[in-house]
Write a protein that holds these residues in place. Structure first.
Motif, PDB file in Angstrom:
ATOM      1  N   VAL A  49       0.666  -1.252  -0.093  1.00  0.00           N
ATOM      2  CA  VAL A  49      -0.117  -0.065   0.162  1.00  0.00           C
ATOM      3  C   VAL A  49       0.684   1.341  -0.016  1.00  0.00           C
ATOM      4  O   VAL A  49       0.444   2.409  -0.688  1.00  0.00           O
ATOM      5  CB  VAL A  49      -1.071   0.160   1.122  1.00  0.00           C
ATOM      6  N   LEU A  50       1.848   1.264   0.680  1.00  0.00           N
ATOM      7  CA  LEU A  50       2.943   2.417   0.642  1.00  0.00           C
ATOM      8  C   LEU A  50       3.492   2.662  -0.468  1.00  0.00           C
ATOM      9  O   LEU A  50       3.694   3.734  -1.092  1.00  0.00           O
ATOM     10  CB  LEU A  50       3.931   2.452   1.817  1.00  0.00           C
ATOM     11  N   ALA A  51       3.916   1.590  -1.296  1.00  0.00           N
ATOM     12  CA  ALA A  51       4.189   1.661  -2.695  1.00  0.00           C
ATOM     13  C   ALA A  51       3.082   2.317  -3.652  1.00  0.00           C
ATOM     14  O   ALA A  51       3.582   3.338  -4.335  1.00  0.00           O
ATOM     15  CB  ALA A  51       4.737   0.581  -3.139  1.00  0.00           C
ATOM     16  N   VAL A  52       1.986   2.020  -3.501  1.00  0.00           N
ATOM     17  CA  VAL A  52       0.955   2.780  -4.449  1.00  0.00           C
ATOM     18  C   VAL A  52       0.725   4.091  -3.650  1.00  0.00           C
ATOM     19  O   VAL A  52       0.651   5.219  -4.637  1.00  0.00           O
ATOM     20  CB  VAL A  52      -0.314   2.129  -4.091  1.00  0.00           C
ATOM     21  N   MET A  53       0.878   4.500  -2.493  1.00  0.00           N
ATOM     22  CA  MET A  53       0.683   5.750  -2.200  1.00  0.00           C
ATOM     23  C   MET A  53       2.058   6.661  -2.244  1.00  0.00           C
ATOM     24  O   MET A  53       1.641   8.001  -2.645  1.00  0.00           O
ATOM     25  CB  MET A  53       0.429   5.622  -0.445  1.00  0.00           C
TER      26      MET A  53
ATOM     27  N   ALA B 157       6.519   2.190  15.505  1.00  0.00           N
ATOM     28  CA  ALA B 157       7.849   1.570  15.665  1.00  0.00           C
ATOM     29  C   ALA B 157       8.732   2.083  14.740  1.00  0.00           C
ATOM     30  O   ALA B 157      10.120   2.226  15.149  1.00  0.00           O
ATOM     31  CB  ALA B 157       7.307   0.098  15.791  1.00  0.00           C
ATOM     32  N   ASP B 158       8.520   2.144  13.543  1.00  0.00           N
ATOM     33  CA  ASP B 158       9.514   2.362  12.387  1.00  0.00           C
ATOM     34  C   ASP B 158       9.006   3.356  11.529  1.00  0.00           C
ATOM     35  O   ASP B 158       8.501   2.538  10.551  1.00  0.00           O
ATOM     36  CB  ASP B 158      10.158   1.148  11.999  1.00  0.00           C
ATOM     37  N   PRO B 159       9.265   4.526  11.418  1.00  0.00           N
ATOM     38  CA  PRO B 159       8.649   5.334  10.638  1.00  0.00           C
ATOM     39  C   PRO B 159       9.388   5.804   9.189  1.00  0.00           C
ATOM     40  O   PRO B 159       8.908   6.263   8.167  1.00  0.00           O
ATOM     41  CB  PRO B 159       8.544   6.801  11.181  1.00  0.00           C
ATOM     42  N   LYS B 160      10.487   5.017   9.024  1.00  0.00           N
ATOM     43  CA  LYS B 160      11.382   5.190   7.934  1.00  0.00           C
ATOM     44  C   LYS B 160      10.705   4.827   6.488  1.00  0.00           C
ATOM     45  O   LYS B 160      11.087   5.672   5.486  1.00  0.00           O
ATOM     46  CB  LYS B 160      12.911   4.511   7.872  1.00  0.00           C
ATOM     47  N   PRO B 161       9.784   3.659   6.507  1.00  0.00           N
ATOM     48  CA  PRO B 161       9.128   3.777   5.238  1.00  0.00           C
ATOM     49  C   PRO B 161       8.335   4.885   4.849  1.00  0.00           C
ATOM     50  O   PRO B 161       7.820   4.854   3.650  1.00  0.00           O
ATOM     51  CB  PRO B 161       8.164   2.518   5.779  1.00  0.00           C
ATOM     52  N   LEU B 162       7.842   5.657   5.677  1.00  0.00           N
ATOM     53  CA  LEU B 162       7.247   6.974   5.255  1.00  0.00           C
ATOM     54  C   LEU B 162       8.278   7.982   4.673  1.00  0.00           C
ATOM     55  O   LEU B 162       7.755   8.899   3.817  1.00  0.00           O
ATOM     56  CB  LEU B 162       6.557   7.848   6.335  1.00  0.00           C
TER      57      LEU B 162
END
Length: 388
Positions: free
Chosen positions: A139-143, A177-182
């Motif tokens: 989903v983050l890839a789509v976003m 816990a880990d926001p780096k994917p954002l």
């Protein structure tokens, strides 16, 4: 008094949605839809009303999500023009979004396609979150791709929908816990031409700051090289500034060695009734040998239901004082009931904060007044409601 927000989802809203669904699908039982929902609606609060409508949609629309999502999309019609970023659309559409997050969780591709189109009617930031919980990477890839779209409403969803601690929304614990994917999404949107999108980026960063303050300061420090990002950075650091975080204050131009002093907080009353307002006054002096920048906040320590005091920090002002210079500040703080806070009579206090440091405080009593400002808190909605 303003009409409660829950009344957005009233009989007229149910009739509006039923009519649109019946227009999109001739077999939709419009009258039965309204009858079933209206029997329950008066006893329900905002989120429970949204949930009730979505559940009835799920009951009456085809069980095949590939068919039902097409009906709902058709019912909403063509999205309105994008506008300038100040109009967020039709709140009623939240019931349709909730239907998709209930019925479409096993069909993420169709659901995300729906959100990409219909967030233009009203933001889908709440209902995309169950899909992030199910498959964050996908989903983050789509976003991230949405962050490059032409329509600002879709770009904003890329940030707002992925906020780790979105108010009223499901908490995204993996991103807490880990926001780096954002970070790729936020970097793509930090210079967005629309303020609403930049504001969302700042709010996302402020969420991250609550769990990873040092990481957040390190992350945004290079952003400060662009002067145009100063408002975004100020908004992103607001929680840390209120907490007196040294790195955040440094980014805001605060000298941690400045000798700023405050006199006694003066209140215009020792007791005030709920619904009234409290006058505050204080004198601040720069006792140092050089000019000093001061971020002045104050906190009202509200009495909770269990007798505990809980501080809520409010912005006051920002100022620069020369060596030996003093300034006297005054303002009024409203204690009128609001939709986000319940007041309890009893002992309260106010404290003054300069550059995040508490420097003075004063007590006052809150007396019973015209109302307590009671609203449904988390956990008080319908027991069936689990989505937001």
């Amino acid at each position: 008094m303003a009409e409660p927000l829950k009344e957005i989802f009233n009989a007229d809203a149910v009739a509006w949605l039923g009519q649109r669904l019946a227009t999109a699908w001739a077999d939709f039982p419009q009258d039965g839809f309204a009858r079933a929902i209206l029997a329950d609606l008066p006893s329900l609060e905002l989120k429970a009303r949204i949930e009730r409508i979505a559940l009835e949609m799920q009951h009456l629309l085809p069980g095949d999500f590939t068919k039902s999502v097409k009906i709902v999309t058709k019912a909403l019609g063509a999205p309105p023009p994008a506008g300038d970023g100040t109009d967020f659309g039709n709140f009623r559409v939240l019931a349709c979004h909730r239907f998709v997050s209930l019925a479409g969780l096993d069909h993420p591709d169709l659901a995300l396609e729906y959100f990409a189109r219909t967030t233009r009617h009203f933001s889908a930031e709440f209902d995309i979150r169950p899909f992030i919980l199910r498959d964050q990477a996908q989903v983050l890839a789509v976003m991230r791709a949405w962050a490059d779209e032409k329509d600002w409403r879709l770009r904003r969803l890329a940030s707002e929908g992925a906020r780790p601690r979105l108010p009223w929304g499901l908490r995204l614990n993996a991103l807490v816990a880990d926001p780096k994917p954002l970070f790729p999404i936020l970097e793509a949107l930090r210079d967005d031409p629309v303020e609403a999108v930049r504001r969302s980026v700042a709010n996302n960063l402020n969420d991250i700051a609550k769990d990873h303050p040092d990481l957040l300061v390190r992350y945004v420090k290079p952003w400060a090289k662009a002067e145009a990002r100063a408002p975004l950075i100020r908004h992103a650091l607001r929680h840390l500034v209120k907490q007196g975080h040294a790195g955040a204050l440094e980014l805001m131009g605060v000298d941690g060695k400045a000798d700023l002093r405050a006199g006694r907080i003066k209140l215009d009353a020792k007791a005030i009734a709920i619904g009234g307002s409290l006058g505050l006054g204080v004198t601040i002096t720069n006792a140092g040998d050089s000019s000093a920048y001061a971020i002045v906040d104050y906190a009202i320590h509200h009495l909770g239901a269990r007798g505990e005091l809980r501080p809520k920090v409010f912005k006051w002002t920002k100022l620069t004082l020369g060596p030996g210079e003093s300034v006297t500040l005054a303002r009024r703080h409203s204690l009128k009931p609001v939709t986000t806070r319940r007041y309890y009579p009893g002992g309260h206090k106010v404290d003054l904060r300069i550059n995040g440091q508490r420097v003075a405080e004063a007590p006052f009593d809150l007396l019973p007044g015209a109302g307590t400002g009671e609203i449904p808190q988390k956990g008080q909605y319908s027991g069936r409601y689990r989505g937001y």
